[in-house]
Design a protein around this motif. Structure first.
Motif, short mmCIF file in Angstrom:
data_model
loop_
_atom_site.label_atom_id
_atom_site.label_comp_id
_atom_site.label_asym_id
_atom_site.label_seq_id
_atom_site.Cartn_x
_atom_site.Cartn_y
_atom_site.Cartn_z
N LEU A 324 3.17 0.60 -3.64
CA LEU A 324 1.72 0.63 -3.48
C LEU A 324 1.27 2.04 -3.20
O LEU A 324 1.84 2.72 -2.34
CB LEU A 324 1.28 -0.28 -2.33
N LYS A 325 0.26 2.49 -3.91
CA LYS A 325 -0.32 3.81 -3.64
C LYS A 325 -1.51 3.60 -2.71
O LYS A 325 -2.57 3.13 -3.13
CB LYS A 325 -0.74 4.48 -4.94
N ILE A 326 -1.32 3.93 -1.44
CA ILE A 326 -2.36 3.76 -0.43
C ILE A 326 -3.22 5.02 -0.41
O ILE A 326 -2.74 6.10 -0.05
CB ILE A 326 -1.75 3.52 0.98
N THR A 330 -7.84 4.37 3.83
CA THR A 330 -7.78 2.92 3.57
C THR A 330 -8.05 2.13 4.84
O THR A 330 -7.41 2.36 5.87
CB THR A 330 -6.39 2.53 3.03
N ARG A 334 -7.51 -4.18 3.71
CA ARG A 334 -7.75 -4.00 2.28
C ARG A 334 -6.62 -4.65 1.48
O ARG A 334 -5.45 -4.56 1.85
CB ARG A 334 -7.86 -2.52 1.94
N THR A 335 -6.97 -5.32 0.37
CA THR A 335 -5.99 -6.02 -0.46
C THR A 335 -5.78 -5.29 -1.78
O THR A 335 -6.75 -4.94 -2.46
CB THR A 335 -6.44 -7.47 -0.73
N PHE A 336 -4.53 -5.08 -2.12
CA PHE A 336 -4.15 -4.46 -3.38
C PHE A 336 -3.54 -5.52 -4.30
O PHE A 336 -2.84 -6.43 -3.85
CB PHE A 336 -3.14 -3.33 -3.14
N ARG A 337 -3.79 -5.41 -5.59
CA ARG A 337 -3.33 -6.39 -6.57
C ARG A 337 -2.20 -5.80 -7.42
O ARG A 337 -2.36 -4.74 -8.03
CB ARG A 337 -4.48 -6.83 -7.47
N THR A 356 -1.99 -7.31 1.26
CA THR A 356 -3.03 -6.94 2.22
C THR A 356 -2.43 -6.06 3.30
O THR A 356 -1.46 -6.45 3.97
CB THR A 356 -3.65 -8.20 2.86
#
Length: 395
Positions: A324-326, A330, A334-337, A356
């Motif tokens: 994951l590239k945060i 952030t 926050r939720t990443f897909r 998340t």
């Protein structure tokens, strides 16, 4: 093979049970069933017998109108019941339907060795239950086996990837002694005098309309024996225990009911076996969760990773890790897909993995970390973070 017609369909409105119009599409019927099944599932409503009964009614309704072939047979049958096989239908005065010529519909039914089957012919899928003619030998009609209900608990990973499980079933089956005839082996059968070999008797279901019901003497077999089977006492039924292998498809959800055709109780006299219905329970996973066709995971990150940004490696279910590239700044929650790393869909594609982030606050700081945080506080002194808090509270 034509869809089986059941006599009780005449008095049951499955569309009303599901809360959909008769013109509803199969997709609309499925959506209504899923909603009602979730609301009334016994696992979600322990001790609520009313909801348990509703769940059974909803499942029965979907079993019929959720299958296009059985739905057509159901619609045709109820239309025939409403109109009758003669002009004017079965309705009329309190004495029941009597067509021109002064004979009663029950006379027509009794007058045919095949009963309803000969009157309606192909509507019931072929010859009647007792379609023999004078001079023919007595022969019992095929009877479909009963449906069997069971449940199975599988692991979370198996629910996503699919699994073959072994099920131990106990179900109704023909008596092993008499092979389902109900008679003592070695004795000869003769036509049942109660139903005259039709396998059913005529009874009222309300108003002036009469409907056929299974004969209480021969239990629908059309034949009776002078001596009953000493094992089943004439019922023709026994129980069987067996193990089968059942395939649970990938992407199955907790509480989903799967139908396996032909794996239910054995039929009689060459009749088809019933179906097996398996309610699947999915055990929870320690790390992953599920939302529709997507998998979920909570990912802990530090304050500095959230503030400055970072590349964070996370696991996937049954696959290689992903990064994951945060981005810097952030916020917590926050939720990443992550595309294509979720559960299997009906169209063969995969859902996504929803990651998340949870910003972690350290409970203990070493000396260097404490100095660094103190320096950060000094550098951000005078921050307007809470400047309008009291203004909003008083407005």
């Amino acid at each position: 093979m034509p869809a089986e017609i059941r006599a009780d369909w005449a008095t049951k409105d499955f569309y009303q049970v599901l809360g959909v119009p008769k013109t509803a599409t199969q997709a609309e019927i499925k959506k209504a069933y899923r909603k009602l099944a979730r609301e009334n599932h016994p696992d979600s409503n322990p001790g609520d017998s009313r909801k348990h009964d509703t769940f059974k009614s909803v499942a029965e309704a979907y079993d019929v109108v959720g299958d296009p072939e059985r739905r057509k047979a159901y619609d045709d049958y109820r239309t025939q019941v409403a109109t009758g096989p003669f002009p004017g239908g079965f309705g009329g005065g309190g004495g029941g339907f009597r067509p021109p010529g002064g004979f009663d519909i029950s006379d027509v039914i009794r007058g045919h060795a095949g009963g309803f089957g000969d009157v309606f012919g192909d509507f019931f899928g072929g010859a009647g239950a007792g379609s023999q003619r004078p001079g023919q030998s007595a022969r019992a009609r095929p009877i479909r086996g009963s449906d069997v209900e069971t449940s199975a608990t599988i692991g979370f990973t198996d629910s996503v990837e699919g699994v073959t499980i072994s099920l131990r079933l106990t179900s109704d089956s023909p008596c092993p002694e008499c092979k389902g005839t109900g008679g003592k082996p070695g004795t000869k059968p003769h036509i049942c005098t109660t139903c005259e070999g039709a396998g059913f008797v005529v009874s009222g279901v309300g108003g002036a309309f009469s409907l056929n019901e299974t004969c209480p003497t021969c239990h629908g077999r059309q034949l009776v024996y002078d001596e009953s089977c000493p094992v089943c006492h004439g019922s023709g039924r026994g129980t069987s225990a067996r193990s089968i292998q059942a395939r649970i498809p990938a992407g199955v959800r907790d509480g989903q009911r799967i139908r396996i055709k032909g794996k239910g109780g054995a039929g009689e006299n060459g009749g088809p076996a019933g179906d097996l219905f398996v309610t699947v329970k999915v055990a929870p996973h320690r790390l992953f969760g599920r939302k529709d066709d997507n998998l979920t995971i909570d990912v802990p990150i530090s304050f500095d990773e959230a503030a400055l940004g970072a590349d964070v490696k996370i696991p996937t279910l049954g696959g290689a890790p992903v990064t994951l590239k945060i981005p810097a700044g952030t916020p917590n929650g926050r939720t990443f897909r992550v595309r294509g790393r979720g559960a299997k869909k009906k169209d063969g594609t995969n859902g996504d993995l929803l990651a998340t982030v949870q910003v972690q606050v350290p409970a203990v700081l070493n000396e260097r970390a404490r100095e660094a945080v103190a320096a950060y506080r000094a550098a951000t002194e005078g921050s307007t973070l809470r400047s309008n808090l009291f203004e909003q509270a008083s407005s």
